[in-house]
Design an enzyme around this catalytic site. Structure first.
Site, PDB file in Angstrom:
ATOM      1  N   GLY A  37       0.811  -1.212   0.000  1.00  0.00           N
ATOM      2  CA  GLY A  37       0.000   0.000   0.000  1.00  0.00           C
ATOM      3  C   GLY A  37       0.848   1.267   0.000  1.00  0.00           C
ATOM      4  O   GLY A  37       0.535   2.244  -0.691  1.00  0.00           O
TER       5      GLY A  37
ATOM      6  N   CYS B 293       1.501   3.146  13.140  1.00  0.00           N
ATOM      7  CA  CYS B 293       2.623   3.971  12.714  1.00  0.00           C
ATOM      8  C   CYS B 293       2.977   5.026  13.739  1.00  0.00           C
ATOM      9  O   CYS B 293       4.105   5.478  13.810  1.00  0.00           O
ATOM     10  CB  CYS B 293       2.299   4.642  11.390  1.00  0.00           C
ATOM     11  SG  CYS B 293       1.637   3.474  10.224  1.00  0.00           S
TER      12      CYS B 293
ATOM     13  N   THR C  61      11.924  -7.679 -10.516  1.00  0.00           N
ATOM     14  CA  THR C  61      11.423  -9.014 -10.817  1.00  0.00           C
ATOM     15  C   THR C  61      10.085  -9.243 -10.130  1.00  0.00           C
ATOM     16  O   THR C  61       9.916  -8.933  -8.946  1.00  0.00           O
ATOM     17  CB  THR C  61      12.447 -10.069 -10.357  1.00  0.00           C
ATOM     18  OG1 THR C  61      13.673  -9.801 -11.027  1.00  0.00           O
ATOM     19  CG2 THR C  61      11.968 -11.479 -10.677  1.00  0.00           C
TER      20      THR C  61
ATOM     21  N   ASN D 105      -8.182   4.130   8.565  1.00  0.00           N
ATOM     22  CA  ASN D 105      -7.625   3.000   9.302  1.00  0.00           C
ATOM     23  C   ASN D 105      -7.771   3.113  10.819  1.00  0.00           C
ATOM     24  O   ASN D 105      -7.688   2.119  11.513  1.00  0.00           O
ATOM     25  CB  ASN D 105      -6.149   2.816   8.935  1.00  0.00           C
ATOM     26  CG  ASN D 105      -5.374   4.110   8.910  1.00  0.00           C
ATOM     27  OD1 ASN D 105      -5.720   5.040   8.178  1.00  0.00           O
ATOM     28  ND2 ASN D 105      -4.351   4.206   9.709  1.00  0.00           N
TER      29      ASN D 105
ATOM     30  N   GLN E  98      -7.808  -0.080   3.420  1.00  0.00           N
ATOM     31  CA  GLN E  98      -8.689  -0.599   4.468  1.00  0.00           C
ATOM     32  C   GLN E  98     -10.047  -1.042   3.919  1.00  0.00           C
ATOM     33  O   GLN E  98     -10.813  -1.706   4.605  1.00  0.00           O
ATOM     34  CB  GLN E  98      -8.930   0.469   5.549  1.00  0.00           C
ATOM     35  CG  GLN E  98      -7.731   0.763   6.413  1.00  0.00           C
ATOM     36  CD  GLN E  98      -7.373  -0.373   7.362  1.00  0.00           C
ATOM     37  OE1 GLN E  98      -8.224  -1.147   7.783  1.00  0.00           O
ATOM     38  NE2 GLN E  98      -6.102  -0.481   7.705  1.00  0.00           N
TER      39      GLN E  98
ATOM     40  N   HIS F 130      -1.909  -7.692   2.555  1.00  0.00           N
ATOM     41  CA  HIS F 130      -1.967  -8.207   3.933  1.00  0.00           C
ATOM     42  C   HIS F 130      -3.102  -7.620   4.759  1.00  0.00           C
ATOM     43  O   HIS F 130      -3.261  -7.953   5.927  1.00  0.00           O
ATOM     44  CB  HIS F 130      -0.620  -8.007   4.642  1.00  0.00           C
ATOM     45  CG  HIS F 130      -0.302  -6.592   5.026  1.00  0.00           C
ATOM     46  ND1 HIS F 130      -0.432  -6.144   6.319  1.00  0.00           N
ATOM     47  CD2 HIS F 130       0.149  -5.539   4.308  1.00  0.00           C
ATOM     48  CE1 HIS F 130      -0.047  -4.870   6.372  1.00  0.00           C
ATOM     49  NE2 HIS F 130       0.301  -4.481   5.167  1.00  0.00           N
TER      50      HIS F 130
ATOM     51  N   SER G 183      -3.484  -3.268  -0.608  1.00  0.00           N
ATOM     52  CA  SER G 183      -2.382  -4.007  -0.001  1.00  0.00           C
ATOM     53  C   SER G 183      -2.848  -5.405   0.411  1.00  0.00           C
ATOM     54  O   SER G 183      -3.846  -5.540   1.111  1.00  0.00           O
ATOM     55  CB  SER G 183      -1.884  -3.238   1.227  1.00  0.00           C
ATOM     56  OG  SER G 183      -0.926  -4.011   1.917  1.00  0.00           O
TER      57      SER G 183
HETATM   58  C1  LIG Z   1      -1.774  -0.442   6.046  1.00  0.00           C
HETATM   59  C2  LIG Z   1      -2.136   0.792   5.281  1.00  0.00           C
HETATM   60  C3  LIG Z   1      -1.267   1.328   4.313  1.00  0.00           C
HETATM   61  C4  LIG Z   1       0.115   0.767   4.081  1.00  0.00           C
HETATM   62  O1  LIG Z   1       0.094  -0.456   3.413  1.00  0.00           O
HETATM   63  P1  LIG Z   1       1.405  -1.389   3.424  1.00  0.00           P
HETATM   64  O2  LIG Z   1       1.082  -2.500   2.501  1.00  0.00           O
HETATM   65  O3  LIG Z   1       1.579  -1.856   4.839  1.00  0.00           O
HETATM   66  O4  LIG Z   1       2.538  -0.553   2.954  1.00  0.00           O
HETATM   67  C5  LIG Z   1      -1.681   2.430   3.598  1.00  0.00           C
HETATM   68  N1  LIG Z   1      -2.903   2.982   3.807  1.00  0.00           N
HETATM   69  C6  LIG Z   1      -3.757   2.501   4.725  1.00  0.00           C
HETATM   70  C7  LIG Z   1      -5.078   3.147   4.885  1.00  0.00           C
HETATM   71  C8  LIG Z   1      -3.409   1.393   5.493  1.00  0.00           C
HETATM   72  O5  LIG Z   1      -4.261   0.940   6.406  1.00  0.00           O
END
Ligand SMILES: *Cc1c(COP(=O)(O)O)cnc(C)c1O
Length: 396
Positions: free
Chosen positions: A71, A327, A237, A151, A179, A201, A199
């Site tokens: 993300g 963060c 890659t 978030n 999110q 995860h 993202s």
């Molecule tokens: C977690 C998050 C990100 C960052 O994503 P990563 O894959 O961890 O770099 C960016 N924006 C929001 C709203 C998030 O919750």
């Protein structure tokens, strides 16, 4: 001891089913997806499948999907890439005060390079004002970047209308949907989105992989220079196993969205009601109308005590939560998101985000309420501030 994970907005586990899909691409189908031999072609086939899964999930064309490292990279690329490619038209960007640091800090970096950024205020539920947005558009505005869902407090922004206003004025619209994927239906065409970040995860896929959707025909600067991967737009890659995992995860997330949302909201709603009835002097942060917030999110401030202390005591009881955003944890500054929605600074210090996932149960919510009541009680008993205001009486 029980172990209860209520920090699903920070990250989710990788679904075992997703992991199973990924595994062959580490050891068997390990070829470089850019190679022309059979090993490479097999890998490329898997990447193309994932590209199709992403495209289907958000209603775009597969060749509008660019795989990234997450993300953060997608946000950086979208905003810096548009700034670089469109600076002749103008150097003004509009965003909100409650964006993720991946957007806020990217905008701040651009300000140091001569761009101007308007940070829109939000109301006490975290919503931007569409009026204020429209008024802040200027001749030299090139980009509006507003997140689909926040978030920390879970606010869902009116992205379709934001996109409509942007396009009416010939301005591009980027949304950080990290999110929102799997929680909020998104159709990039209907929702007037030119660029979108996600993202893996955050929706039960692997870490370290993301997507930037970029509308076809839209000029954007390259973010990584090097090889010609991703249609010569994003060198490096191709991370085949992670991309395969993201593809499977987003397919599952979208197919099961209603079912998952219903369950997660039920657990969250029970939790919120219990906390509100059992603990005094608290703020429920974010939208009060549950349909305007992520089904997973509950954010509370507990007066007279510190969020960090609550987090530590809950952790000792086996419950994982977050104080403010991941963060900003570790620093003593209260969350800028909570301050932006008008939570008083001394109250903001006592905040905890509980973010529920598809595997959390009502029993876990109940256990967490019990531990939370104990924790808040214990901390308030030790709090000089609390004693000063409330005296010695037992008080939760
Ligand atoms: C977690 C998050 C990100 C960052 O994503 P990563 O894959 O961890 O770099 C960016 N924006 C929001 C709203 C998030 O919750």
């Amino acid at each position: 001891m029980k172990s209860i994970y209520l920090d699903n907005s920070a990250t989710t586990y990788t679904d075992p089913e997703v992991l199973q899909e990924m595994l062959p691409y580490f050891t068997e189908v390990f070829g470089n997806a850019s190679s022309q031999h059979s090993f490479g072609r097999e890998a490329l086939k898997a990447v193309d499948k994932a590209r199709g899964q992403v495209a289907k999930a958000i209603g775009c064309n597969p060749n509008e999907v660019y795989f990234t490292s997450g993300g953060t990279e997608s946000d950086n690329w979208a905003i810096k890439g548009i700034a670089l490619a469109h600076q002749k038209k103008g150097k003004h960007i509009i965003t909100s005060r409650i964006e993720h640091p991946a957007v806020i800090k990217t905008c701040q970096a651009l300000e140091k390079q001569g761009f101007e950024v308007t940070y829109l205020d939000v109301d006490n539920e975290g919503l931007i004002s569409l009026d204020e947005l429209e008024k802040s558009i200027r001749e030299d505005t090139i980009l509006i970047s507003v997140m689909t869902a926040n978030n920390e407090v879970g606010t869902i922004e009116p992205i379709r209308k934001i996109g409509e206003i942007a396009h009416k004025h010939g301005v591009l619209f980027h949304t950080d949907a990290v999110q929102a994927i799997g929680n909020v239906p998104i159709d990039v065409v209907k929702d007037n989105i030119d660029l979108l970040s996600m993202s893996g995860h955050k929706f039960y896929g692997p870490k370290g992989v993301g997507v930037l959707y970029k509308r076809n025909g839209l000029r954007i600067g390259r973010f990584m220079d090097g090889g010609e991967q991703e249609r010569n737009m994003r060198a490096s890659t191709i991370n085949t196993p992670a991309i395969v995992g993201l593809g499977k995860a987003i397919e599952n997330a979208v197919n099961n969205m209603d079912k998952n949302n219903k369950h997660v909201a039920e657990v969250r709603d029970y939790f919120v009601k219990e906390v509100q009835s059992k603990i005094k002097d608290i703020y429920f942060n974010g939208p009060k109308d549950m349909s305007k917030r992520l089904p997973s999110n509950a954010n509370f401030s507990f007066e007279y005590i510190e969020g960090e202390s609550i987090l530590m005591l809950l952790d000792m009881a086996g419950i994982a939560v977050s104080s403010g955003s991941a963060c900003s944890s570790g620093s003593l500054e209260p969350s800028y998101v909570l301050l932006s929605i008008g939570v008083p600074i001394e109250v903001a210090h006592g905040s905890i985000r509980f973010s529920f996932g598809k595997n959390n149960t009502l029993e876990e919510a109940k256990y967490t309420v019990d531990k939370l009541v104990e924790t808040v009680d214990r901390l308030r008993e030790m709090s000089p501030l609390f004693k000063e205001i409330k005296g010695d009486k037992k008080y939760v």
